[in-house]
Design a protein around this motif. Structure first.
Motif, PDB file in Angstrom:
ATOM      1  N   LYS A   1      11.116  -2.263  -5.201  1.00 25.22           N
ATOM      2  CA  LYS A   1      11.408  -0.860  -6.146  1.00 25.22           C
ATOM      3  C   LYS A   1      10.133  -0.822  -7.051  1.00 25.22           C
ATOM      4  N   ASN A   2       9.664  -2.067  -7.499  1.00 27.13           N
ATOM      5  CA  ASN A   2       8.461  -1.802  -8.298  1.00 27.13           C
ATOM      6  C   ASN A   2       7.103  -2.073  -8.035  1.00 27.13           C
ATOM      7  N   GLY A   3       7.163  -1.652  -6.667  1.00 26.95           N
ATOM      8  CA  GLY A   3       5.864  -1.371  -5.774  1.00 26.95           C
ATOM      9  C   GLY A   3       5.079  -2.587  -5.389  1.00 26.95           C
ATOM     10  N   TRP A   4       5.710  -3.794  -4.756  1.00 27.82           N
ATOM     11  CA  TRP A   4       5.112  -4.751  -4.204  1.00 27.82           C
ATOM     12  C   TRP A   4       4.644  -4.178  -2.743  1.00 27.82           C
ATOM     13  N   GLN A   5       3.336  -4.603  -2.626  1.00 26.00           N
ATOM     14  CA  GLN A   5       2.768  -4.158  -1.662  1.00 26.00           C
ATOM     15  C   GLN A   5       2.524  -5.257  -0.499  1.00 26.00           C
ATOM     16  N   SER A   6       3.492  -4.924   0.491  1.00 22.22           N
ATOM     17  CA  SER A   6       3.570  -6.067   1.621  1.00 22.22           C
ATOM     18  C   SER A   6       2.387  -6.500   2.374  1.00 22.22           C
ATOM     19  N   GLY A   7       2.294  -7.766   2.630  1.00 20.76           N
ATOM     20  CA  GLY A   7       1.083  -8.355   3.452  1.00 20.76           C
ATOM     21  C   GLY A   7      -0.012  -8.662   2.219  1.00 20.76           C
ATOM     22  N   GLN A   8       0.089  -8.360   0.934  1.00 23.70           N
ATOM     23  CA  GLN A   8      -1.063  -8.634   0.237  1.00 23.70           C
ATOM     24  C   GLN A   8      -0.918  -9.796  -0.614  1.00 23.70           C
ATOM     25  N   THR A   9      -1.748 -10.232  -1.350  1.00 23.57           N
ATOM     26  CA  THR A   9      -1.656 -11.568  -2.250  1.00 23.57           C
ATOM     27  C   THR A   9      -1.420 -10.688  -3.709  1.00 23.57           C
ATOM     28  N   TRP A  10      -1.092 -11.806  -4.421  1.00 29.84           N
ATOM     29  CA  TRP A  10      -0.905 -11.390  -6.083  1.00 29.84           C
ATOM     30  C   TRP A  10      -2.283 -11.619  -6.656  1.00 29.84           C
ATOM     31  N   GLY A  11      -3.179 -12.450  -6.073  1.00 27.04           N
ATOM     32  CA  GLY A  11      -4.723 -12.645  -6.721  1.00 27.04           C
ATOM     33  C   GLY A  11      -5.026 -13.999  -5.968  1.00 27.04           C
TER      34      GLY A  11
END
Length: 413
Positions: free
Chosen positions: A243-253
Motif C-alpha cells: 500500500k506504500n508503493g512496493w514495486q514488485s520484482g524490483q530490488t531495494w538497491g
C-alpha cells in the motif's frame, strides 16, 4: 515497527540496566508520583470511558478491557522517561542486525513457511525475503513475544502513557482508542492483547492505528491475529509495503563502487546515468534496469560501503523512517536469499568477531564478573559497559568495542 505520522516510537530493550546507569529505579519513580496516584489513575480511566464511547467503543468492551487495570504500569513510565540518545556507529548497528544467527534462522523460516510465503508473495507482490528480514528486525522471528519482561498489557501500557506522560499523552490516547476497537472487533481477546511498553504489537510490531490500516487475515480463520498467526503477521507487513508503493520484482538497491577523486551530485538519477558517471555495482554485475531511478547513499562515508537506493528502499522506510533500518532490512533480505554479503566492510576500528566469538566474549566477561546478560552475541549497552569495565581494569583503552583484541586477552586469563 510501523511509525505513526507524527514520529516514531521504538521498543527499548535492557531498560533496567539503562535506568540503573542513570541512577533511576522503579522505587524512585514511584516516590515521584502523587501519593494517591492509583486513585487518580482510576479516576482518569473512569473519565476516559466517555471519550472512548464517543469514539465508537462500547461500554461493555471498555469495561472488559480495563478489568484488573487499576494502577499505572510504573515500568512503562520509566521506559518513557529514560530514552537514552545513543547513536550507533554504522558497524555497530549492522553487526547486531545483519549477522549469522538472523541469516540462519531466516533461511529456516523461509523453508518452514514456504507455502504461506508463496501465497503472500503472490497476493501482495512483495519479496518474501524482505518480509522475513522485517520479522527478524521487529521481533527476532517472534522470540521477543515469549519474553514476559518485554511484553505487557497494551491497554494498561497505553492508558499509563495517556495518564502519566504529557509528551506522549495524545499519541497514547489515539492508540488506546484503536486498541480498544481491535479488542471490540474480536480479532484478539484482552488476555492476548499484548505489546511493547509503547504499544507495538505482534510478530511484526504494529502500533494499533497501523494495525487498523494494514492488518490481514491470511490464514482465513476470521481473525487478523498478528500475535499467534505468523501468516497473518507476515501478510500484514507485506500489505503495508504494497500500500506504500512496493514495486514488485524490483530490488531495494545496490552496493556500488565509486571512481576515485570524483564528486557526485545529490538527488536521484537513472541507474544508466549513474553508470555513465562511473558508478558500477560492487559485485561487478550489471544493473538490472538502467531506466530505474536511484539515489546515492554513503552511510559510512566514501571509504565504507556505498549504495544506490531505488524506490523500494523508500517504501521500506514507511515501516521505520530510518535509512539504517531500511538498509539493514535490505542487506539481511539479500543474505537470507543467498545473494551474499557486502563487498566493502564498515569502517570499524578493530578486528571483527563472529557471532560465536561474541557469545564467547560475553561468557568470558560473565565468568570474571563483568557481564550479567544473555549470551546471545548481540552487543548492546550491557555488553559495551562490561567490555569497558574489563578494559579499564586491564589498562586498555576503554572503547567498549567487541574486538578480537579484547577476546584474546580474556582467553589468556
Amino acid at each position: 515497527m510501523p511509525v505513526p505520522a507524527n514520529g516514531k516510537t521504538r521498543l527499548t530493550r535492557g531498560w533496567k540496566r539503562a535506568a540503573l546507569g542513570a541512577g533511576l529505579s522503579v522505587a524512585l519513580l514511584a516516590t515521584s508520583l502523587p501519593a494517591h496516584a492509583d486513585a487518580r489513575f482510576r479516576s482518569w480511566v473512569a473519565e476516559f470511558k466517555q471519550t472512548a464511547i464517543a469514539s465508537g467503543v462500547s461500554g461493555r468492551t471498555y469495561d472488559r478491557a480495563f478489568r484488573g487495570v487499576d494502577e499505572p504500569d510504573l515500568e512503562v513510565l520509566e521506559k518513557a522517561r529514560y530514552q537514552p540518545e545513543f547513536k550507533a556507529e554504522a558497524w555497530d548497528y549492522f553487526d547486531n542486525r545483519v549477522q549469522e544467527h538472523a541469516i540462519s534462522v531466516g533461511r529456516q523460516m523461509a523453508k518452514k513457511y514456504k507455502p504461506w510465503l508463496d501465497r503472500i508473495e503472490a497476493r501482495y507482490g512483495v519479496d518474501r525475503n524482505i518480509v522475513l528480514a522485517i520479522w527478524s528486525m521487529e521481533s527476532n522471528y517472534g522470540e521477543i513475544l515469549k519474553n514476559d519482561k518485554v511484553m505487557r498489557n497494551v491497554v494498561r501500557s497505553l492508558s499509563t502513557l495517556a495518564y502519566g506522560d504529557p509528551k506522549r499523552a495524545k499519541f497514547a490516547r489515539n492508540q488506546l482508542i484503536a486498541a480498544l476497537k481491535i479488542l471490540q472487533s474480536g480479532d484478539i481477546d484482552e488476555s492476548h492483547l499484548t505489546g511493547s511498553w509503547a504499544g507495538a504489537m505482534g510478530h511484526t510490531q504494529f502500533i494499533p492505528t497501523s494495525y487498523q490500516l494494514y492488518a490481514q487475515d491470511m490464514d482465513g480463520d476470521g481473525r487478523r491475529d498478528i500475535w499467534d498467526s505468523v501468516p497473518d503477521a507476515l501478510a500484514t507487513a507485506a500489505n503495508l509495503l504494497r500500500k506504500n508503493g512496493w514495486q514488485s520484482g524490483q530490488t531495494w538497491g545496490y552496493e556500488v563502487s565509486l571512481p576515485d577523486g570524483r564528486k557526485f551530485p545529490s538527488g536521484r538519477a537513472s541507474l544508466a546515468k549513474w553508470q555513465s558517471l562511473g558508478v558500477t555495482r560492487a559485485s561487478g554485475k550489471p544493473f538490472r534496469n538502467g531506466a530505474e531511478s536511484a539515489e546515492l547513499k554513503l552511510p559510512d562515508g566514501r571509504s565504507g560501503p556505498v549504495f544506490l537506493m531505488t524506490k523500494n528502499f523508500r517504501v521500506i522506510k514507511a515501516y521505520n523512517n530510518s535509512d539504517k533500518y531500511a538498509l539493514a532490512v535490505g542487506l539481511l533480505a539479500d543474505e537470507i536469499a543467498g545473494y551474499g554479503g557486502l563487498v566493502a566492510d564498515w569502517n570499524r576500528p578493530f578486528t571483527k568477531l563472529s557471532m560465536d566469538e561474541k557469545q564467547e566474549l560475553q561468557q568470558r566477561l560473565s565468568t570474571y564478573g563483568y557481564y550479567e546478560g544473555k549470551f546471545d552475541g548481540k552487543i548492546g549497552s550491557g555488553s559495551r559497559a562490561a567490555i569497558m569495565a574489563y578494559q579499564e581494569r586491564m589498562g586498555l583503552t576503554p572503547d567498549g568495542h567487541p574486538s578480537l583484541e579484547v577476546l584474546s586477552t580474556l582467553r589468556k586469563k
